[in-house]
Motif scaffolding. Sequence first.
Motif, short mmCIF file in Angstrom:
data_model
loop_
_atom_site.label_atom_id
_atom_site.label_comp_id
_atom_site.label_asym_id
_atom_site.label_seq_id
_atom_site.Cartn_x
_atom_site.Cartn_y
_atom_site.Cartn_z
N LEU A 140 1.07 -0.79 -0.14
CA LEU A 140 0.22 -0.07 -0.84
C LEU A 140 1.32 1.19 0.47
O LEU A 140 0.64 2.50 -1.00
N SER A 141 2.26 1.11 0.30
CA SER A 141 2.76 2.40 0.79
C SER A 141 3.70 2.77 -0.47
O SER A 141 3.25 3.75 -0.88
N LYS A 142 3.49 1.59 -0.58
CA LYS A 142 4.66 1.69 -2.10
C LYS A 142 3.30 2.37 -3.07
O LYS A 142 3.82 3.22 -4.06
N LEU A 143 2.30 1.47 -3.18
CA LEU A 143 1.40 2.01 -4.30
C LEU A 143 1.01 3.51 -4.16
O LEU A 143 1.26 4.22 -4.73
N ALA A 144 1.14 4.52 -3.23
CA ALA A 144 0.40 5.29 -2.56
C ALA A 144 1.82 6.93 -3.00
O ALA A 144 1.47 7.47 -3.43
N GLU A 145 3.46 5.86 -2.94
CA GLU A 145 4.00 6.43 -4.09
C GLU A 145 4.74 7.36 -4.41
O GLU A 145 4.89 7.66 -5.14
N ASP A 146 3.85 5.83 -5.63
CA ASP A 146 4.19 5.61 -7.17
C ASP A 146 2.98 7.16 -7.22
O ASP A 146 3.18 7.58 -8.62
N TYR A 147 1.86 7.28 -6.91
CA TYR A 147 0.85 7.87 -7.74
C TYR A 147 0.55 9.15 -7.07
O TYR A 147 -0.46 9.73 -7.24
N HIS A 148 0.98 9.05 -5.59
CA HIS A 148 0.48 10.28 -4.99
C HIS A 148 1.43 11.44 -5.62
O HIS A 148 3.53 11.02 -5.06
N PRO A 149 1.99 12.74 -5.54
CA PRO A 149 2.51 13.97 -6.52
C PRO A 149 3.26 14.27 -5.32
O PRO A 149 4.23 14.58 -5.49
N VAL B 60 5.72 13.49 -1.97
CA VAL B 60 5.99 12.30 -1.02
C VAL B 60 5.70 13.20 0.32
O VAL B 60 5.26 12.16 1.48
N VAL B 61 6.59 13.80 0.45
CA VAL B 61 6.51 14.30 2.12
C VAL B 61 4.99 14.59 2.43
O VAL B 61 4.69 14.66 3.45
N CYS B 62 4.25 15.26 1.90
CA CYS B 62 2.59 15.14 2.30
C CYS B 62 1.60 13.56 2.48
O CYS B 62 2.02 13.28 3.73
N LEU B 63 2.84 12.67 1.93
CA LEU B 63 1.94 11.65 1.84
C LEU B 63 2.54 10.74 3.12
O LEU B 63 2.08 10.34 3.37
N MET B 64 3.69 11.17 3.78
CA MET B 64 4.45 10.04 4.53
C MET B 64 4.07 10.36 6.01
O MET B 64 3.20 9.98 6.80
N THR B 65 3.25 12.07 5.65
CA THR B 65 2.43 12.78 7.27
C THR B 65 1.16 11.89 7.35
O THR B 65 0.77 11.28 8.03
N MET B 66 1.05 11.39 6.22
CA MET B 66 -0.39 11.01 6.20
C MET B 66 -0.51 9.16 6.99
O MET B 66 -1.94 9.11 6.83
N LEU B 67 0.38 9.03 5.97
CA LEU B 67 0.92 7.06 6.23
C LEU B 67 1.61 7.04 7.94
O LEU B 67 0.91 6.32 8.64
#
Length: 134
Positions: free
Chosen positions: A116-125, A127-134
């Motif tokens: 799931l983390s890899k999928l989110a990293e691939d498609y989320h513009p 990455v810093v914002c994504l890591m705070t959400m995960l």
Amino acid sequence: MRVTVRCLCAAWRPLWPECVPQRDFEGFEELEEEAVVHEIVSLGNSMGLEVDDDDVEELAEEHSKELSTEELLELHKEENETLKRSITSEESGEEEESCIIPAKDLKDAFFCWSKLSKLAEDYHPDVVCLMTML
């Protein structure tokens, strides 16, 4: 011009650290006991607890009393009995099964999480914002 204690401490600390107090409480007010009790009550009430000044004062009074030898021996006895019960329950296998997660299930959960983390990293513009959400 007046030289403050804080300024003197800052000047002397590199030269002779042993002569400078570790903490500088200049500017801090001494809180009165009544104000502290009110603060504890308001914190308790904000957490949804039904607390009043008398409760806090009673609790503080109870903790300020020294225990007698008999009371200390009784506490020690109760702690030993609790420890014996926990050891006995562990040996007899009375542990709660709901607290134990099998290693295979943990492995599967971590695998799914990494996918799931890899999928989110691939498609989320972002990455810093994504890591705070995960």
